[in-house]
Each structure stands twice: as structure tokens, then as C-alpha cells.
Write a protein that holds these residues in place. Structure first.
Motif, PDB file in Angstrom:
ATOM      1  N   LYS A   1       0.817  -1.212   0.000  1.00  0.00           N
ATOM      2  CA  LYS A   1       0.000   0.000   0.000  1.00  0.00           C
ATOM      3  C   LYS A   1       0.854   1.267   0.000  1.00  0.00           C
ATOM      4  CE  LYS A   1      -4.059  -2.076   0.333  1.00  0.00           C
ATOM      5  NZ  LYS A   1      -5.083  -1.987  -0.731  1.00  0.00           N
ATOM      6  N   LYS A   2       1.867   1.302   0.850  1.00  0.00           N
ATOM      7  CA  LYS A   2       2.617   2.544   1.021  1.00  0.00           C
ATOM      8  C   LYS A   2       3.803   2.668   0.074  1.00  0.00           C
ATOM      9  CE  LYS A   2       1.332   5.068   3.319  1.00  0.00           C
ATOM     10  NZ  LYS A   2       0.202   5.990   3.065  1.00  0.00           N
ATOM     11  N   ALA A   3       4.174   1.595  -0.586  1.00  0.00           N
ATOM     12  CA  ALA A   3       5.314   1.677  -1.506  1.00  0.00           C
ATOM     13  C   ALA A   3       4.904   1.341  -2.931  1.00  0.00           C
ATOM     14  CB  ALA A   3       6.437   0.746  -1.043  1.00  0.00           C
ATOM     15  N   LEU A   4       4.388   0.136  -3.153  1.00  0.00           N
ATOM     16  CA  LEU A   4       4.011  -0.241  -4.515  1.00  0.00           C
ATOM     17  C   LEU A   4       2.891   0.658  -5.048  1.00  0.00           C
ATOM     18  CD1 LEU A   4       4.353  -2.156  -6.905  1.00  0.00           C
ATOM     19  CD2 LEU A   4       2.687  -3.671  -5.829  1.00  0.00           C
ATOM     20  N   ARG A   5       1.829   0.817  -4.266  1.00  0.00           N
ATOM     21  CA  ARG A   5       0.708   1.641  -4.706  1.00  0.00           C
ATOM     22  C   ARG A   5       1.087   3.114  -4.798  1.00  0.00           C
ATOM     23  NH1 ARG A   5      -3.848   2.562  -0.412  1.00  0.00           N
ATOM     24  NH2 ARG A   5      -2.140   3.892   0.340  1.00  0.00           N
ATOM     25  N   ASP A   6       1.742   3.638  -3.756  1.00  0.00           N
ATOM     26  CA  ASP A   6       1.986   5.073  -3.679  1.00  0.00           C
ATOM     27  C   ASP A   6       3.190   5.516  -4.505  1.00  0.00           C
ATOM     28  OD1 ASP A   6      -0.095   4.958  -1.936  1.00  0.00           O
ATOM     29  OD2 ASP A   6       1.008   5.657  -0.176  1.00  0.00           O
ATOM     30  N   MET A   7       4.206   4.657  -4.620  1.00  0.00           N
ATOM     31  CA  MET A   7       5.444   5.057  -5.286  1.00  0.00           C
ATOM     32  C   MET A   7       5.593   4.482  -6.694  1.00  0.00           C
ATOM     33  SD  MET A   7       8.132   4.627  -2.137  1.00  0.00           S
ATOM     34  CE  MET A   7       7.744   5.219  -0.487  1.00  0.00           C
TER      35      MET A   7
END
Length: 412
Positions: A253-259
């Protein structure tokens, strides 16, 4: 269906056991970006994590899920998230699970780009201590009150130093720390990091996993060993469901999705097909590497060879105990009066290229390429001399490979 236990048998028959319609032997390539649902409630459930499914290809596709399942099986773990590159995978794990004020203990013998990434973390207020992880006591002495994680590679590139994996894993367990292991150089076929109590595992899928030098990819795998209920940085919204999946949910959520950093379905397909021959390729490449190391180790134009399969390697006994083979990476120093570029130009079977884990043997001088920006003083600290050559040994016929190196050395 009959249960199979062998490494290759499980991988080769993985795709067709995933339940795809029409019985494909290989997981189909799903190139759709959006995924639709018959009801709005169905889409909402996927978004909120109450149902398994796909909403947008930046986070997942059926092809991606199949590859992640294959990697999880190979690592005998509980879950995997894949990324566009190995560096994207590492960045995702560090930035998703560490925050300003946290402390990370890391091996000082790291792949150059990984070392660079960790210095970037320091710019965001994450403290990093680089230590000699071949000595577990140095790891223990580096601990601070804000230490959350220890990171090490199995076999270092290019010096082939091997971290004291078992002792570090035991200590991390006792201290409640996450032991994060980069398994790229060994691959899941040679080594299972869970046996030394690693909680997280990284693999650069571009290397031995796919093997053909045609696709980039990376993966973060949770072995299920670490209890994420004890980890302070898991957000409240992700503290639900299976506790063993909390960290991967946050990374997704915080890396793959956001970045971003998304692996394409086409790339996932290529990696999965390549993985089917991982064991066969590794057996051959490791055998070739040992033969080449023995040749170089007795040659009068070679000053030193760095390879865990040699009895004089400082961690030879550990490598013999932990790994199925000694790996397919070796480095060596020429005697000072010889030029590394001249030698490589003399060996026409070897490709002058930067990469690891290819079916073809690749080589390059370290000081003037990958570690050039580090500068001579830092290179000396990490044991990288001006004459060091790194070789990623391929699957060529061993006699041809040995003859090519012998001929190249003879021309010096």
C-alpha cells in the motif's frame, strides 16, 4: 493432484495448479490495467481489503499474483510482493517499514547501488550503521535503542564475504529485530534464509531467478518468522487479518501503490518461465565457477581469488554448511604489473558487461566501473582493489570456459 516436494517439480507445475480457466500450462499474460466488478459492493470490498481481487494493475494482476505465489513457494514463505526492479523492491521495503528516527544496521559489504540507497535513507532521517557482518559481535555492538532492523546479503558482491547469518539471526530473534536478507546471489535454490531466522527476504529477479538477461524484476518475501504485532511502524489500518501479512500489506500500500515501481504482466511472465530452469542453471553455473576459481587460484599471474568454494576463503566452512553450492560469482586480483582491461579484451568467450546471473559468462573491472564513484579510499575500505575483476559465471561448457581464461592469461 499428487504432492511434489522437489524444488524444480514445484516450480515447473506451479502455474497449472493456479486454477486459471481453460487449463493453461503457463499463467496467461493479463495486460488489462483496470478490473471491473458486477456490483459496486464487489469493488468496494477489494479496495477495503475485505475480498481478494484486482482493482488496478499498479498493485496486482492475475499474472503478477501467480509469480508471487511461485516465489513464495520457492522461499517456503507466507507471501511475496514483486516490483519492476530489485532496487525498487529494496527501496519499497525500507521506505515503507522505516521512518525518521529509526536505526538500521547494515552490512558494509553491499552491492554498490544498495549502499547508495542506504545513504539516501540517511537524508530522510533514518540512521544507518555499516558494519562487518561476517562478525556477529560487530552487529551486536552497533545496536541502539532505536534499532529496528538488520540487513545483509548472503554472499557479498564483489568480495564474496559471507555474513554470519546464523548468529545474526539468533541475535535478532532474541532482540526482537527484523532480520532482512538479500538472497539474490544465492537464490532460493541454494539457500533458504528462513533457516537462519530471516523475517524478510529480497531477490533481484533479474538475476538467477529468470537467468536469461532479458527482464528486470525484484521481490520482497515474508518468511512468516517475524511477529509483526511487535513491530512499532505498522499502521493501525493494516493491523487486521493475518498478522503474518501485515508488513507485506504495508509495503504494497505505502510503496508499490503510492510510489509505483510496478512489474508488468509481461515481465512477470518472462520471469516465471525463466524460473523453471533455475536449479538446472545454478547447478551448471556453480560447477563452472568452482572449476574456474581453482584454475585462477593456481595461476602465477593472479594475486588473489575471492570465492567461497576455495578452502582458504574466510567463510568457506559456513558456505559449505548453509548453501547447496558455493555460488556462481567470483572475483580475482591480477598481479600488479598486469592490466585487467587487457585481460578481459583477450578473452573472447566472456562478455564485457555489468549484470549477474546470466546464462552467459560476464566480467568487468570493479574499480573503474561499478565502484568508480565510491573513490579509492572507500574502495580500499571495502576490499576492492584497482586490479579486481568480477566474473558472473555462466552455463557454457566448462572446458571452453577454462580454455578461454587460460588463453587470455597466457597472452598477458
Amino acid at each position: 493432484m499428487t504432492e511434489v516436494k522437489g524444488f524444480t517439480s514445484r516450480i515447473v507445475h506451479h502455474d497449472r495448479r493456479q486454477g486459471f480457466t481453460d487449463g493453461p500450462v503457463h499463467a496467461p499474460i493479463y495486460n488489462s490495467v483496470p478490473y471491473g466488478y458486477e456490483t459496486t459492493e464487489g469493488l468496494i470490498d477489494v479496495f477495503q481489503g475485505n475480498a481478494v481481487g484486482h482493482a488496478y494493475a499498479r498493485q496486482s494482476t492475475p499474472t503478477i499474483d501467480s509469480l508471487q505465489s511461485m516465489i513464495t513457494q520457492a522461499e517456503q514463505a507466507v507471501g511475496t510482493i514483486v516490483f519492476a526492479t530489485g532496487m525498487a523492491a529494496l527501496s519499497a521495503a525500507f521506505f515503507a517499514l522505516l521512518k525518521q528516527g529509526d536505526h538500521l544496521i547494515a552490512s558494509k559489504y553491499l552491492f554498490g547501488n544498495t549502499h547508495s540507497l542506504l545513504t539516501t535513507l540517511e537524508n530522510f532521517g533514518i540512521e544507518v550503521s555499516f558494519v562487518d557482518t561476517t562478525d556477529a559481535e560487530q552487529v551486536k555492538q552497533a545496536k541502539r535503542d532505536n534499532t529496528l532492523m538488520v540487513f545483509a546479503e548472503t554472499i557479498a558482491n564483489p568480495g564474496t564475504q559471507i555474513a554470519d547469518l546464523a548468529a545474526i539471526g539468533d541475535w535478532c530473534e532474541a532482540q526482537g529485530l527484523v532480520f532482512f536478507v538479500d538472497n539474490t546471489i544465492t537464490s532460493p535454490y541454494l539457500f533458504n534464509p528462513k533457516t537462519v531466522k530471516a523475517g524478510l527476504v529480497m531477490n533481484s529477479l533479474s538475476k538467477y531467478f529468470s537467468g536469461h538477461g532479458t527482464v528486470l524484476g525484484g521481490a520482497i518475501t515474508d518468511t512468516g518468522f517475524y511477529d509483526w504485532q511487535e513491530y512499532p511502524n505498522i499502521f493501525t489500518s493494516y493491523r487486521k487479518g493475518d498478522t503474518k501479512k501485515w508488513a507485506l500489506t504495508q509495503v504494497k500500500k505505502k510503496a508499490l501503490r503510492d510510489m509505483g515501481g510496478t512489474l508488468s504482466s509481461d515481465g512477470a511472465y518472462q520471469i516465471a518461465v525463466g524460473a523453471e530452469t533455475m536449479a538446472l542453471r545454478m547447478d551448471r553455473a556453480c560447477s563452472n565457477a568452482l572449476a574456474l576459481a581453482n584454475l585462477l587460484n593456481t595461476h602465477d599471474k593472479v594475486a588473489k581469488v575471492y570465492y567461497p568454494g576455495l578452502a582458504e576463503h574466510p567463510q568457506h566452512d559456513q558456505a559449505k554448511q548453509w548453501f547447496k553450492h558455493f555460488g556462481a560469482i567470483l572475483s580475482f586480483d591480477l598481479q600488479p604489473k598486469y592490466d585487467s582491461a587487457t585481460l578481459l579484451n583477450n578473452i573472447d568467450l566472456v562478455i564485457n558487461a555489468t549484470h549477474l546471473g546470466d546464462n552467459r559468462t560476464l566480467a568487468l573491472p570493479m574499480a573503474s566501473t561499478i565502484f568508480y564513484e565510491m573513490g579509492p579510499q572507500n574502495r580500499q575500505q571495502f576490499g576492492i582493489g584497482d586490479q579486481m575483476i568480477r566474473v558472473s559465471v555462466g552455463i557454457e561448457d566448462c572446458d571452453d570456459l577454462i580454455a578461454a581464461f587460460q588463453a587470455g592469461l597466457d597472452k598477458l
